[in-house]
Design a protein around this motif. Structure first.
Motif, PDB file in Angstrom:
ATOM      1  N   THR A  78     125.703  32.159  15.886  1.00 43.17           N
ATOM      2  CA  THR A  78     126.625  31.089  15.523  1.00 43.17           C
ATOM      3  C   THR A  78     125.874  29.858  15.026  1.00 43.17           C
ATOM      4  OG1 THR A  78     126.619  30.250  17.791  1.00 43.17           O
ATOM      5  CG2 THR A  78     128.324  31.862  17.208  1.00 43.17           C
ATOM      6  N   ASP A 107     124.769  25.981  20.962  1.00 41.77           N
ATOM      7  CA  ASP A 107     125.804  25.563  21.917  1.00 41.77           C
ATOM      8  C   ASP A 107     127.164  25.568  21.212  1.00 41.77           C
ATOM      9  OD1 ASP A 107     126.966  24.723  24.271  1.00 41.77           O
ATOM     10  OD2 ASP A 107     126.472  22.600  23.955  1.00 41.77           O
ATOM     11  N   VAL A 164     132.733  30.987  18.637  1.00 42.36           N
ATOM     12  CA  VAL A 164     132.315  32.316  19.082  1.00 42.36           C
ATOM     13  C   VAL A 164     133.396  33.352  18.760  1.00 42.36           C
ATOM     14  CG1 VAL A 164     131.800  33.736  21.107  1.00 42.36           C
ATOM     15  CG2 VAL A 164     130.797  31.452  20.891  1.00 42.36           C
ATOM     16  N   VAL A 222     124.795  31.736  23.630  1.00 41.03           N
ATOM     17  CA  VAL A 222     125.688  30.578  23.762  1.00 41.03           C
ATOM     18  C   VAL A 222     125.019  29.510  24.624  1.00 41.03           C
ATOM     19  CG1 VAL A 222     127.758  31.978  23.478  1.00 41.03           C
ATOM     20  CG2 VAL A 222     126.849  31.549  25.786  1.00 41.03           C
ATOM     21  N   VAL A 277     130.293  27.026  26.304  1.00 42.50           N
ATOM     22  CA  VAL A 277     130.985  28.288  26.595  1.00 42.50           C
ATOM     23  C   VAL A 277     130.902  28.613  28.074  1.00 42.50           C
ATOM     24  CG1 VAL A 277     130.856  30.792  26.282  1.00 42.50           C
ATOM     25  CG2 VAL A 277     130.830  29.286  24.292  1.00 42.50           C
ATOM     26  N   LEU A 328     127.900  37.639  26.051  1.00 40.81           N
ATOM     27  CA  LEU A 328     127.565  36.274  25.657  1.00 40.81           C
ATOM     28  C   LEU A 328     126.558  35.773  26.689  1.00 40.81           C
ATOM     29  CD1 LEU A 328     131.192  34.852  25.102  1.00 40.81           C
ATOM     30  CD2 LEU A 328     129.804  36.215  23.508  1.00 40.81           C
ATOM     31  N   THR A 340     123.320  32.998  27.808  1.00 39.33           N
ATOM     32  CA  THR A 340     122.821  31.655  27.551  1.00 39.33           C
ATOM     33  C   THR A 340     121.380  31.696  27.077  1.00 39.33           C
ATOM     34  OG1 THR A 340     122.209  31.450  29.888  1.00 39.33           O
ATOM     35  CG2 THR A 340     124.363  30.590  29.227  1.00 39.33           C
TER      36      THR A 340
END
Length: 546
Positions: free
Chosen positions: A108, A115, A121, A142, A146, A168, A170
């Motif tokens: 993204t 972030d 997303v 992410v 999120v 997803l 981090t």
């Protein structure tokens, strides 16, 4: 003649020209000499030199170009460095080796710390899910927006995921969200019991929301990565080794936890990597306990240049997701009021982990420690279990140790704590001045020269805690070797040491700090073997006798 006695004799020869002439005919010739360079040895007694000689897999002599050339013979190869900087091979004391793509990854953002919002997303996921093969894993990285969004959970992801298993995760590695299909694919039912050291988020009815924290997340990743075919893991290891050599990294200490130990060992055996790997046992607990036994059948030296030693435990999280344990409550918007973070393990489990490290032959302990309350608790427990003199022999490592400040610094020094992979903003100068050994670690940010820039300039230009360039490079080399009990073999360019060397593309001791991240290694040597060579004017040749 022992290797050490031979090494000491070679050193005395290379630094005094008359002795070179007198003794040269009596000593074996070097296989390779590097001459005409600016050699930072990281040896505090002789920090700088011009040249070095290598015989077999070890350094034979270090000194002036003239002295080293006097050792050469017909079969000796010489590389004229043309003034290039030479340092000991970089030792990355904290990384997670073997990046392997899983399914269909989408991004993204181009930043390494994305972030995105949930809407961003979902928009991307909807498009990717429509194009991906049936059943393919869909993954993206992410941030906190999120992870903190209570609507960014499996029920929402399922609406656009097209039945795909979706992950997803981090960018800092603590916290993930999975779709229903992903939970099912990994065998995680709504009735699943929290593993020791981690937890599943649940809704009011007790149903899993899809968010996983700490060892719950890493257990899920272990299941996922351990389904990868061995050839994919091997390919990932080889690509990792190539990129490491481009950066002058000759040793990597791997927190080996994401892949099943048996698959890990098979892959390293088949990969035949040209760099040195230390596999640090990172066991993934389950609902029954700590699961240390999963490494019991693994040999100490499972492959050439691969050693298994040490044991890692994550004691707390990070301040990003507000799970690092600290004295002051977190005040970030959206966070629960009065939250101070938490320990991953019950206090009696932490005590048991420390007590086991005192047993004869116990593995070196590597503890992920971030919050300021966490080191205080650990140091108090250590002090209650054994005297300082005993702990100093164990070289317990605090990985990161961001909260180790104030009076805790002196206590850590007395106990012999080693700090590995200090993060941006750490009080490097304070720690070093107090006598705490520091070890460089990338933790996936794999440009050591970017990290060097941060270490020598300080965060946001604050130079109070900055290191000198020599101190920082020593942290990358001698410090990391000490952190793995290998300081007698690695970390300095000195007679008798392993010939792990990097010849750099620019002078990292004089170029402006912003230019440091552009540095690469033009010649990387591991154990006397050239494993990377891009010096255009390379002058390797067989020398005639002098």
């Amino acid at each position: 003649m022992t290797v050490r006695l031979f090494a000491a004799l070679c050193f005395s020869i290379c630094v005094t020209a008359p002795l070179v002439r007198a003794q040269a005919t009596r000593q074996p010739a070097p296989d390779l000499v590097l001459t005409g360079g600016k050699v930072f040895t990281a040896d505090s007694t002789h920090p700088w030199a011009e040249a070095l000689a290598i015989r077999g897999n070890r350094i034979m002599a270090v000194g002036t170009t003239e002295a080293i050339r006097r050792l050469a013979r017909r079969a000796t190869h010489e590389i004229a460095l043309g003034g290039r900087v030479v340092i000991p091979g970089i030792n990355d004391a904290h990384d997670h080796v073997g990046d392997v793509p899983v399914g269909v990854a989408f991004r993204t953002s181009t930043t390494p710390t994305p972030d995105p919002t949930l809407a961003e997303v979902l928009d991307s996921l909807r498009v990717v899910a429509a194009r991906a093969p049936a059943g393919a894993w869909l993954t993206t990285t992410v941030g906190l927006r999120v992870l903190d969004d209570s609507t960014a959970r499996r029920s929402t992801i399922d609406t656009v995921g097209g039945g795909h298993p979706v992950l997803l995760w981090t960018w800092w590695g603590h916290g993930a969200v999975l779709s229903t299909a992903a939970l099912r694919a990994l065998g995680i039912a709504d009735s699943a019991t929290d593993p020791l050291g981690g937890w599943y988020e649940r809704d009011a009815a007790g149903r899993l929301t899809g968010r996983l924290d700490e060892y719950a997340e890493w257990g899920a990743l272990r299941r996922l990565y351990s389904t990868l075919p061995e050839h994919a893991v091997v390919a990932g290891l080889k690509a990792f080794a190539d990129s490491s050599l481009r950066m002058g990294v000759t040793t990597v200490q791997d927190m080996a936890g994401y892949i099943d130990p048996r698959l890990t060992i098979r892959a390293f055996r088949d990969a035949h990597l040209p760099i040195r790997i230390r596999l640090i046992r990172w066991s993934i607990p389950n609902a029954k306990g700590r699961n240390e036994g999963e490494w019991d059948a693994v040999a100490t030296h499972p492959a050439e240049r691969v050693v298994v030693s040490g044991r890692k435990w994550v004691i707390d999280g990070t301040p990003i997701e507000r799970n690092a344990l600290r004295r002051a409550a977190y005040t970030a918007p959206g966070g629960p009021p009065g939250k101070h973070g938490r320990l991953d393990f019950p206090l009696d489990t932490v005590r048991a982990i420390l007590a086991e490290a005192l047993r004869p032959g116990a593995a070196q302990l590597h503890l992920h420690v971030v919050g300021d309350s966490t080191p205080a608790l650990l140091l108090s427990l250590m002090e209650s279990l054994a005297p300082d003199s005993v702990w100093r022999t164990r070289r317990v490592r605090f990985e990161h140790a961001s909260g180790l400040r104030g009076p805790l610094v002196a206590r850590a020094r007395r106990l012999g704590i080693v700090i590995a992979q200090p993060r941006a903003g750490a009080p490097l100068h304070t720690w070093l001045a107090a006598g705490i050994p520091l070890a460089y670690g990338s933790d996936n940010l794999r440009n050591p020269f970017y990290n060097l820039m941060v270490a020598v300039t300080g965060v946001r230009g604050d130079s109070a805690e900055a290191l000198t360039r020599e101190e920082a490079v020593s942290m990358y080399t001698r410090g990391s070797a000490y952190a793995e009990f290998a300081e007698h073999d690695k970390g300095t360019i000195a007679p008798g040491m392993l010939a792990d060397v990097a010849v750099l593309s620019q002078d990292i001791f004089t170029v402006p700090a912003p230019a440091l991240p552009a540095t690469t290694s033009e010649l990387t040597i591991v154990g006397g073997r050239i494993v990377r060579d891009v010096i255009a004017s390379h002058t390797a040749r067989s020398r005639h006798s002098h």
